[in-house]
Design an enzyme around this catalytic site. Structure first.
Site, mmCIF file in Angstrom:
data_model
loop_
_atom_site.group_PDB
_atom_site.id
_atom_site.type_symbol
_atom_site.label_atom_id
_atom_site.label_comp_id
_atom_site.label_asym_id
_atom_site.label_seq_id
_atom_site.Cartn_x
_atom_site.Cartn_y
_atom_site.Cartn_z
ATOM 1 N N GLU A 117 15.910 -8.297 19.545
ATOM 2 C CA GLU A 117 15.935 -8.647 20.968
ATOM 3 C C GLU A 117 17.370 -8.840 21.455
ATOM 4 O O GLU A 117 17.712 -8.469 22.588
ATOM 5 C CB GLU A 117 15.108 -9.908 21.208
ATOM 6 C CG GLU A 117 13.616 -9.679 21.001
ATOM 7 C CD GLU A 117 12.787 -10.921 21.262
ATOM 8 O OE1 GLU A 117 12.119 -10.976 22.310
ATOM 9 O OE2 GLU A 117 12.810 -11.838 20.414
ATOM 10 N N GLU A 137 6.849 -10.159 15.150
ATOM 11 C CA GLU A 137 6.192 -11.362 15.657
ATOM 12 C C GLU A 137 4.665 -11.285 15.585
ATOM 13 O O GLU A 137 3.998 -12.308 15.396
ATOM 14 C CB GLU A 137 6.630 -11.628 17.107
ATOM 15 C CG GLU A 137 8.069 -12.106 17.267
ATOM 16 C CD GLU A 137 9.070 -10.982 17.426
ATOM 17 O OE1 GLU A 137 10.192 -11.244 17.873
ATOM 18 O OE2 GLU A 137 8.726 -9.820 17.098
#
Length: 263
Positions: A117, A137
């Site tokens: 990210e 995730e």
């Protein structure tokens, strides 16, 4: 505080700033103190007129950023997470994305979750050939929540982004380049050398023009084409009012290297 205990190291090499996330024992995992230190260091380099490009990397040879602290995430409820960690990481990542100075990621190892990210906010990404990237995730019953789910669908094909997020499987450095997440793979031993060489090449350009070009690209990406073209037209007009633009043209006509000052 010694270099071994500082979560972020900030160095200067000529016109290039170097930020190193310095938590190798935790694979440079991001927590709130580290994010705040990263924000402060970036602000320091942004505010220094002598710095014209910024390189970001991780300490050690195992990880760029291996993600967040899972135990910390597990200890939080949604509202606390939103108000504390999420608020900080979104602000810091947006600060990198909006930085007027060109940023280069030297992805030296694992870039998982928050690491991927973070690299999505950087302008140029060089990745060590043995590095791995991913958004795992979903394996924890979560999804990328530090801007990753929104930035990645704006940078690679939607089907590729969904595969990465739905499966949680990491990708190789070569796959990251193939998919368009990174610019090129580099032998690990040459990563910082090549990142600094590219940063030095960019730092030799007009800092004012780079600033306005970055704003044109960033703003235009969120506009319909007609509005983006009008925005570009206005921004290039600003560039032509600068001393640097005329210095560059004069240097070309005189067959010499330009001396850009940012004016």
């Amino acid at each position: 505080m010694s270099d071994t205990t500082r979560p972020v190291l900030c160095e200067r090499q000529d016109a290039v700033g170097i930020l190193t996330i310095n938590r190798p024992k935790t694979l440079n995992a991001l927590d709130v103190p580290t994010l705040l230190a990263l924000e402060a260091a970036l602000a320091d380099l942004e505010g220094d007129p002598a710095i014209r490009a910024i390189v970001l990397t991780g300490a050690g040879d195992r990880a760029f950023v291996a993600g967040g602290d899972i135990a910390d995430l597990n200890s939080r409820t949604g509202l606390a997470h939103y108000q504390e960690f999420a608020e900080v990481i979104h602000r810091v990542f947006r600060r990198f994305e909006a930085c007027d100075k060109p940023t280069i990621g030297a992805i030296n190892g694992w870039a998982l979750g928050g690491g991927t990210e973070l690299l999505l906010t950087l302008d140029i990404r060089l990745v060590a050939d043995e590095a791995r990237l991913g958004l795992p995730e979903i394996n924890l019953g979560l999804f990328p929540g530090a801007g990753g789910s929104q930035r990645i669908i704006r940078q690679i094909p939607l089907c590729r982004a969904k595969e990465l997020m739905f499966t949680g499987q990491p990708m190789t450095a070569a796959e990251a380049v193939q998919w368009g997440l990174c610019n090129r793979t580099v032998p690990a031993a040459q990563l910082m050398e090549q990142a600094l060489a590219m940063a030095g090449q960019i730092a030799a350009k007009s800092p004012l023009t780079l600033k306005l070009l970055k704003r044109t690209l960033r703003d235009g990406a969120e506009m319909p084409l007609g509005a983006a073209l009008a925005h570009e037209q206005a921004m290039i007009g600003l560039v032509l009012d600068s001393q640097d633009a005329h210095e560059g043209c004069a240097a070309f006509l005189d067959k010499r290297a330009p001396n850009f000052t940012g004016r």
